[in-house]
Enzyme design. Structure first.
Site, PDB file in Angstrom:
ATOM      1  CB  THR A  87      -7.554  -3.869 -10.372  1.00 21.57           C
ATOM      2  OG1 THR A  87      -6.091  -4.357 -10.442  1.00 21.57           O
ATOM      3  CG2 THR A  87      -7.441  -3.135  -8.969  1.00 21.57           C
ATOM      4  CB  VAL A  97       4.259  -3.728  -4.559  1.00 17.86           C
ATOM      5  CG1 VAL A  97       2.873  -2.958  -4.140  1.00 17.86           C
ATOM      6  CG2 VAL A  97       4.621  -4.782  -3.540  1.00 17.86           C
ATOM      7  CB  THR A 141      -8.349  -0.654 -12.377  1.00 12.00           C
ATOM      8  OG1 THR A 141      -7.983  -1.704 -12.871  1.00 12.00           O
ATOM      9  CG2 THR A 141      -9.377   0.202 -13.095  1.00 12.00           C
ATOM     10  N   GLY A 142      -5.360  -0.463 -13.686  1.00 13.63           N
ATOM     11  CA  GLY A 142      -4.530  -0.094 -14.974  1.00 13.63           C
ATOM     12  C   GLY A 142      -3.069  -0.590 -14.857  1.00 13.63           C
ATOM     13  N   GLY A 151       0.008  -0.562 -13.280  1.00 12.88           N
ATOM     14  CA  GLY A 151       0.134   0.166 -11.808  1.00 12.88           C
ATOM     15  C   GLY A 151       1.345   1.044 -11.743  1.00 12.88           C
TER      16      GLY A 151
END
Lengths: 343, 343
Positions: B210, B239, B261-262, B264
């Site tokens: 990401t 999502v 980021t990671g 989610g």
């Protein structure tokens, strides 16, 4: 070992005041059925009685679970299902219509003990979207599923499916026609064609109608859930705050459980539910003060709506900056309290 | 009038220390290209050089705007577009594949001055999802649009459309095949069939990928943006946190701008971006401490990843609890700093 435990209990009983030993830990359920321009002069006594009956049924459904020692998550689902199944609210049956004449539903749920959460957006065939949100939470490693994928997941997990016409009510269909007429009038008379494509139906609607519930169970665990049909005449797969964890719904045993309703975009932009949680956690504010602060931040960017909040002690708040909010609460004593208008 | 201004400047110059007059207000840009199991032994020197070159290009694109007195929003978009257009990152071209072999992209952006925000989820035909998020923010009253509706909105607003095959890279296609093979192995050998349907590719992947950017401009305004291709082999319209305002992205001039980021889902469940903003706002914590606290809450529910943060003074943090994070920053002096691995 048993004797040791009994004697410890005996000592505790002699040290604590009588009421603390005799009473169970507190339980609390708070619900809303949407905030908005809800004025007594616009609602017939019959309609008002219908709303009150449905809110009471919702409270009792959740209370029965809490009073039996059930979980706050189960109570939240039971309460919300009553409102989803009623055509009175903009959630489940009775949802508003999108611009292309569909009902697209959003819901979310969160467990304050584990921080597990689930949400769906834009579903069209699952009868109870709050159950779909719960399935996402418990039967997948995900938090949010949208559109067809979310419907497919709900179906594969055995949730009751309905024909999309199930959600249709004449009242909401007429609202869509009215919204489209107003849109056409604006298009015909206003240079700002783009703005006209997004008339805010909340300007014309007596109420928003999103539903939600927050609960504290006997085990001291919090939960929150929210369900909605979104905005009348919405386009482009618009998603509001209801399925957004942190905006429309949040629950954490370290602070509070929250469900919000109102102008969704403004609630997303100020992370309303998590904002209240943070203010309670970091500033140790009373629930009503934190709620008012968060709604003030929503008002500062021209938004309005309401929130319901509960904490681990059973303290609760039902705050709104609109004319009214369908709302109710029930606690350890089992007596439902219901209100619609502002003070 | 000009004389008046000049004399005011002269007075200011005599009252202020020399450096304060000579220097413009600070500017700062921080970017990430994903956090994960990024280890030096797994990356060839050539690949490392490619990443560094692209990160530097991204920093310089945003810096040029900030140094010219442009806005933090424009700098964030310019920086992110460089990474979206590169096949190296899991955003735009080079995005990972869903279970059914598609690239579904998510992005969000937020302006810390106005709290305006925009996001798209599950888009498939807009070349630069960050531009679609910006269009939602500036050309609609909405914050989040999903799936086909979001693509349609982007097209109607004149954003560059591409054939979905534009996003495809062989590397990501092979990752999908590998993920499916592992899924089949688990299905064949594990009783927990349900769990097998959701193998976390992060377990097998060297990086998440990401991308994101946060910026402070000369006008003292903050902005944040994030863009992603999501999870390899994802299903059901899943999502993650990238398009969720409050989770993957948040910006408020009252505190900080954040991009995350990671894993989610864990970032959504702890509202990571808003959590950092709240800790800075209410507890007055330094940015690195607030970031570490928020990542600790992610780790407590078995998540990992990283965040980039900037405040109005130009203080910044790049924190992660993974082996590495593609990252970089550039400030008033225009010298890019780039790093990949942990210390």
């Amino acid at each position: 070992m048993i004797l040791k435990k009994l004697s410890a209990l005996f000592i505790a009983a002699t040290l604590l005041p009588f009421s603390a030993v005799a009473e169970n830990p507190p339980i609390r359920l708070v619900i809303h059925g949407g905030a908005g321009t809800i004025l007594k002069q616009n609602i017939t006594p019959e309609k008002e009685a219908e709303y009150k009956a449905r809110l009471e049924e919702s409270l009792k459904a959740g209370y029965a679970i809490l009073n039996d020692g059930g979980t706050s998550i189960d109570a939240v689902i039971a309460s919300i299902k009553v409102m989803e199944n009623s055509p009175l609210f903009n959630a489940g049956k009775g949802a508003v219509f999108t611009n292309d004449g569909r009902n697209e539903l959003d819901a979310s749920i969160m467990d304050g003990k584990t921080l597990m959460a689930g949400a769906v957006a834009g579903v069209t065939t699952v009868k109870n979207p709050i159950e779909a949100a719960y399935a996402v939470m418990t039967k997948s490693p995900h938090v949010l599923m949208v559109s067809k994928g979310a419907d497919q997941f709900a179906a594969q997990n055995g949730l009751t499916q309905v024909d999309p016409t199930y959600f249709k009510t004449d009242f909401r269909w007429q609202q869509l026609q009215k919204a489209k007429e107003k849109e056409q009038i604006i298009l015909d008379h206003d240079d700002n064609k783009l703005a006209a494509l997004y008339i805010d139906p909340m300007m014309y609607d007596y109420k928003f109608g999103t539903v939600g519930a927050v609960a504290l169970d006997r085990h001291g665990n919090l939960a929150a859930g929210t369900s909605t049909g979104g905005m009348t005449n919405k386009r482009y797969g618009r998603v509001g705050d209801s399925p957004i964890i942190g905006a429309g719904t949040y629950a954490n045993n370290n602070s509070v459980a929250v469900s919000a309703t109102g102008s969704g975009e403004k609630f997303i932009r100020t992370s309303t539910a998590f904002n209240i949680s943070s203010q309670v956690r970091f500033q140790n504010l009373p629930l009503d003060v934190a709620s008012k602060n968060a709604l003030k931040e929503v008002a500062d960017i021209d938004g309005s709506g309401g929130v319901i909040v509960v904490d681990k002690k059973g303290n609760y708040a039902m705050e709104f900056n609109t004319a009214g909010m369908y709302r109710g609460t029930i606690g350890t004593d089992g007596k439902p309290e219901i209100a619609i208008y502002g003070e």
